[in-house]
Scaffold this motif. Structure first.
Motif, mmCIF file in Angstrom:
data_model
loop_
_atom_site.group_PDB
_atom_site.id
_atom_site.type_symbol
_atom_site.label_atom_id
_atom_site.label_comp_id
_atom_site.label_asym_id
_atom_site.label_seq_id
_atom_site.Cartn_x
_atom_site.Cartn_y
_atom_site.Cartn_z
ATOM 1 N N ALA A 1 4.428 68.163 30.416
ATOM 2 C CA ALA A 1 2.976 68.230 30.605
ATOM 3 C C ALA A 1 2.456 66.926 31.206
ATOM 4 C CB ALA A 1 2.290 68.501 29.267
ATOM 5 N N GLY A 2 1.601 67.050 32.179
ATOM 6 C CA GLY A 2 1.024 65.885 32.837
ATOM 7 C C GLY A 2 1.857 65.350 33.978
ATOM 8 N N CYS A 3 2.974 65.977 34.297
ATOM 9 C CA CYS A 3 3.872 65.481 35.337
ATOM 10 C C CYS A 3 4.136 66.566 36.382
ATOM 11 C CB CYS A 3 5.215 65.043 34.746
ATOM 12 S SG CYS A 3 5.094 63.761 33.465
ATOM 13 N N PRO B 1 2.773 61.480 37.880
ATOM 14 C CA PRO B 1 1.589 62.088 37.243
ATOM 15 C C PRO B 1 1.015 63.191 38.127
ATOM 16 C CG PRO B 1 1.459 59.695 37.166
ATOM 17 C CD PRO B 1 2.588 60.028 38.079
ATOM 18 N N ASP B 2 0.399 64.181 37.475
ATOM 19 C CA ASP B 2 -0.073 65.354 38.207
ATOM 20 C C ASP B 2 -1.518 65.250 38.698
ATOM 21 O OD1 ASP B 2 -1.455 65.543 35.855
ATOM 22 O OD2 ASP B 2 -0.689 67.517 35.282
ATOM 23 N N ASP C 1 -3.800 57.472 35.320
ATOM 24 C CA ASP C 1 -2.919 58.629 35.252
ATOM 25 C C ASP C 1 -1.531 58.188 34.801
ATOM 26 O OD1 ASP C 1 -2.451 61.297 35.424
ATOM 27 O OD2 ASP C 1 -2.554 61.426 37.611
ATOM 28 N N GLU D 1 -5.035 59.880 28.342
ATOM 29 C CA GLU D 1 -5.088 58.983 29.494
ATOM 30 C C GLU D 1 -6.400 58.211 29.493
ATOM 31 O OE1 GLU D 1 -2.114 61.408 32.501
ATOM 32 O OE2 GLU D 1 -4.277 61.686 32.691
ATOM 33 N N CYS E 1 2.676 59.683 33.454
ATOM 34 C CA CYS E 1 3.666 60.738 33.270
ATOM 35 C C CYS E 1 4.635 60.267 32.205
ATOM 36 C CB CYS E 1 4.389 61.032 34.582
ATOM 37 S SG CYS E 1 5.789 62.164 34.430
ATOM 38 N N ARG F 1 -6.421 64.890 34.372
ATOM 39 C CA ARG F 1 -6.584 63.991 33.233
ATOM 40 C C ARG F 1 -6.164 64.657 31.919
ATOM 41 N NH1 ARG F 1 -11.785 60.216 31.473
ATOM 42 N NH2 ARG F 1 -10.547 58.801 30.159
ATOM 43 N N GLN F 2 -5.300 63.970 31.186
ATOM 44 C CA GLN F 2 -4.882 64.395 29.859
ATOM 45 C C GLN F 2 -5.709 63.647 28.808
ATOM 46 O OE1 GLN F 2 -2.458 66.837 29.934
ATOM 47 N NE2 GLN F 2 -2.585 66.593 32.164
ATOM 48 N N ASP F 3 -5.739 64.166 27.597
ATOM 49 C CA ASP F 3 -6.578 63.584 26.540
ATOM 50 C C ASP F 3 -6.235 62.122 26.260
ATOM 51 O OD1 ASP F 3 -7.937 65.934 26.269
ATOM 52 O OD2 ASP F 3 -6.756 66.659 24.570
#
Length: 345
Positions: free
Chosen positions: A231-233, A242-243, A217, A250, A219, A246-248
């Motif tokens: 985004a993602g945080c 990090p939130d 993960d 990561e 941020c 999963r982001q693309d």
């Protein structure tokens, strides 16, 4: 060339005996990879009637499984071939950098009607020949007891006439490369299969499976702080973190061991390890129906060398203590959403 031997030469000498009453005109020798004598890679040679041996004019392929046979010939008629003999070409691997084998059959989650099934696996090393392997089969996921412990090689198959499995039982199996008496490589990922030898096991809809993905993960924040996190945080403890979604971009984390234990989550030392996670960060384990606890130690099981310093961000429920899933699973169910995210700070 003795049967099931390893040749240290790519031009081995093949020898035989002949006890026929009529002397032949010549002998025909055929050598083929994996006993496929119709293959373009097959080698054919002839030897005179009094030679009783033959050596190929060109090198055979290295690190290859071959079979060979010989037949007497007279007046352009070839007689019956001898019984096949098999051998392997080297060079042999040493004890350095042994790889985990890849299990093929019985496949993970399969049903087996045979009390002594063929155990088949593959070995990823292609530059040298791994001579020996160790195989374990157990009804226990931690291999506390043995149904089978065997050594094979260079063949990556094990077959036995001994009935060593019990009906209607879930078994786990694994393999590893071994060298000499005191060196071995990492185990393969563990596969599981269920025996239904007589066809009389209680009917059900399939073996349960526990699975998930572990990813890194992150941020990515730059510039002046904003009330709205990027985004993602998320805002956490006075800063961005990090939130846990999963982001693309990561990446997966391969090589980690996951803990699974029957029952509710209690002692941190209970359970067995499964894995390691593959290149996609995925782990998977076939189990019997019941209650299970699933978690990952960041500082045990060899995981610390991969994870470094950081904290878990998924699943929610705690940062520094092992985050866990406690699940109920039944026949035919697959829980493939038991994911973990690690923030390496």
């Amino acid at each position: 060339m003795p049967d099931s031997s390893v040749s240290d030469s790519l031009r081995p000498t093949f020898e035989w005996l002949y006890g026929g009453d009529c002397p032949p005109d010549e002998f025909r020798v055929e050598v083929a990879p994996d006993a496929d004598f119709s293959s373009p890679a097959a080698v054919v040679g002839t030897a005179s009637a009094d030679a009783l041996s033959w050596t190929p004019d060109a090198d055979l392929s290295p690190v290859t499984h071959y079979a060979w046979r010989v037949a007497a010939g007279s007046a352009s008629v070839i007689g019956p071939f001898s019984v096949l003999q098999e051998f392997w070409t080297g060079p042999l691997c040493g004890g350095a950098e042994m790889q985990p084998p890849q299990l093929i059959s019985p496949a993970d989650g399969s049903y087996v009607p045979d009390p002594s099934p063929l155990l088949d696996f593959d070995y990823p090393e292609t530059a040298c020949l791994q001579e020996w392997f160790s195989i374990d089969v157990s009804p226990d996921p931690d291999f506390a007891t043995e149904a089978l412990h065997a050594t094979v090689g260079p063949s990556t198959e094990y077959d036995s006439d001994l009935a060593y499995l019990t009906d209607c039982t879930l078994y786990y199996w694994r393999a590893k490369a071994v060298y000499a008496e005191d060196m071995s490589g990492p185990y393969s990922a563990v596969s599981a299969f269920f025996t239904d030898i007589t066809g009389g096991c209680a009917p059900h809809t399939g073996l349960p499976r526990i699975a998930g993905v572990i990813w890194a993960d992150s941020c990515q924040a730059a510039g002046s702080p904003s009330p709205v996190p990027p985004a993602g945080c998320v805002w956490q403890e006075g800063g961005l973190a990090p939130d846990g979604v999963r982001q693309d971009a990561e990446p997966a984390i391969p090589g980690l061991l996951v803990r699974i234990a029957p029952g509710v989550c209690t002692s941190p030392d209970m359970g067995w390890t499964t894995g390691p996670t593959n290149e996609e960060g995925r782990y998977s384990q076939v189990v019997l129906p019941g209650t299970y606890c699933v978690w990952v130690f960041h500082d045990r099981d060899g995981n610390q060398a991969i994870l470094g310093v950081g904290r878990w961000t998924h699943p929610p429920g705690g940062y520094d203590a092992p985050v866990r899933y406690e699940i109920e699973i039944d026949w035919g169910e697959e829980r493939t959403d038991l994911d973990f995210a690690w923030w390496n700070r």
